[in-house]
Design a protein around this motif. Structure first.
Motif, PDB file in Angstrom:
ATOM      1  N   MET A  87      -1.308  -9.990  -6.353  1.00  0.00           N
ATOM      2  CA  MET A  87       0.120  -9.727  -6.574  1.00  0.00           C
ATOM      3  C   MET A  87       0.814  -9.231  -5.308  1.00  0.00           C
ATOM      4  N   ARG A  88       0.051  -8.682  -4.352  1.00  0.00           N
ATOM      5  CA  ARG A  88       0.636  -8.195  -3.100  1.00  0.00           C
ATOM      6  C   ARG A  88       1.239  -9.325  -2.281  1.00  0.00           C
ATOM      7  N   ARG A  89       0.983 -10.570  -2.659  1.00  0.00           N
ATOM      8  CA  ARG A  89       1.597 -11.709  -1.967  1.00  0.00           C
ATOM      9  C   ARG A  89       3.104 -11.738  -2.177  1.00  0.00           C
ATOM     10  N   PHE A  90       3.556 -11.079  -3.261  1.00  0.00           N
ATOM     11  CA  PHE A  90       4.982 -10.991  -3.539  1.00  0.00           C
ATOM     12  C   PHE A  90       5.533  -9.748  -2.842  1.00  0.00           C
ATOM     13  N   LYS A  91       6.632  -9.921  -2.116  1.00  0.00           N
ATOM     14  CA  LYS A  91       7.202  -8.843  -1.308  1.00  0.00           C
ATOM     15  C   LYS A  91       7.488  -7.577  -2.123  1.00  0.00           C
TER      16      LYS A  91
END
Length: 173
Positions: A87-91
């Protein structure tokens, strides 16, 4: 106080077998989740390492937690870690979970307000500069308080070399 030195053979065997079991589970889950499981790239990664250590210790030494319960707890923490890493791929998730790196020195200028924000003293800063083998402040291009709590010192003797913008992207000034 005498009970501190007492242990039954059964309890010692249980501790050893539980330690072996939870150790194998940790290795297995780490192999499945990847090397990131024990990195310290973010504060979340640090929390993951602490949580795993706590689960292992509790499972091995507490009579109230079975090996199966410890393995399930361990699996849950690994699933959380993998989920959050994805989920850290989303800013917006990344901003929620990770700290931003903070510039402590811009060239040879010490940014005192940022030192206060990071709760870093000038003595801490001098120590990190010495660790990085900085001999003169004119060698410093940037000092960054990383989101992991580490302090990175970018320096060179060549006065013509500047820090590339890409390296400072995302660093709070």
């Amino acid at each position: 106080m005498i009970k501190w030195f007492e242990a039954s053979t059964t309890s010692i065997i249980a501790i050893v077998l539980t330690a072996i079991g939870i150790y194998i589970a940790t290795i297995l889950f780490t192999r499945l989740a990847g090397k990131r499981s024990f990195s310290k790239m973010s504060s979340f990664d640090f929390a993951m390492t602490v949580a795993i250590g706590s689960i292992i210790a509790t499972t091995v030494l507490s009579k109230s937690v079975s090996l199966l319960q410890g393995v399930v707890g361990l699996a849950a923490v690994y699933v959380l870690q993998i989920s959050v890493a994805m989920m850290r791929r989303f800013k917006f998730v990344q901003k929620l979970i990770d700290n931003e790196p903070l510039l402590l020195m811009d060239g040879k200028e010490i940014l005192h307000n940022n030192l206060k924000k990071a709760r870093v003293t000038e003595a801490d800063l001098r120590s990190k500069l010495r660790e990085a083998n900085v001999l003169e402040l004119s060698q410093v291009r940037a000092v960054i308080f990383e989101c992991t709590g580490d302090i990175a010192v970018l320096h060179t003797k060549d006065e013509d070399v500047e820090v590339e913008d890409w390296l400072l992207r995302g660093v709070d000034r």
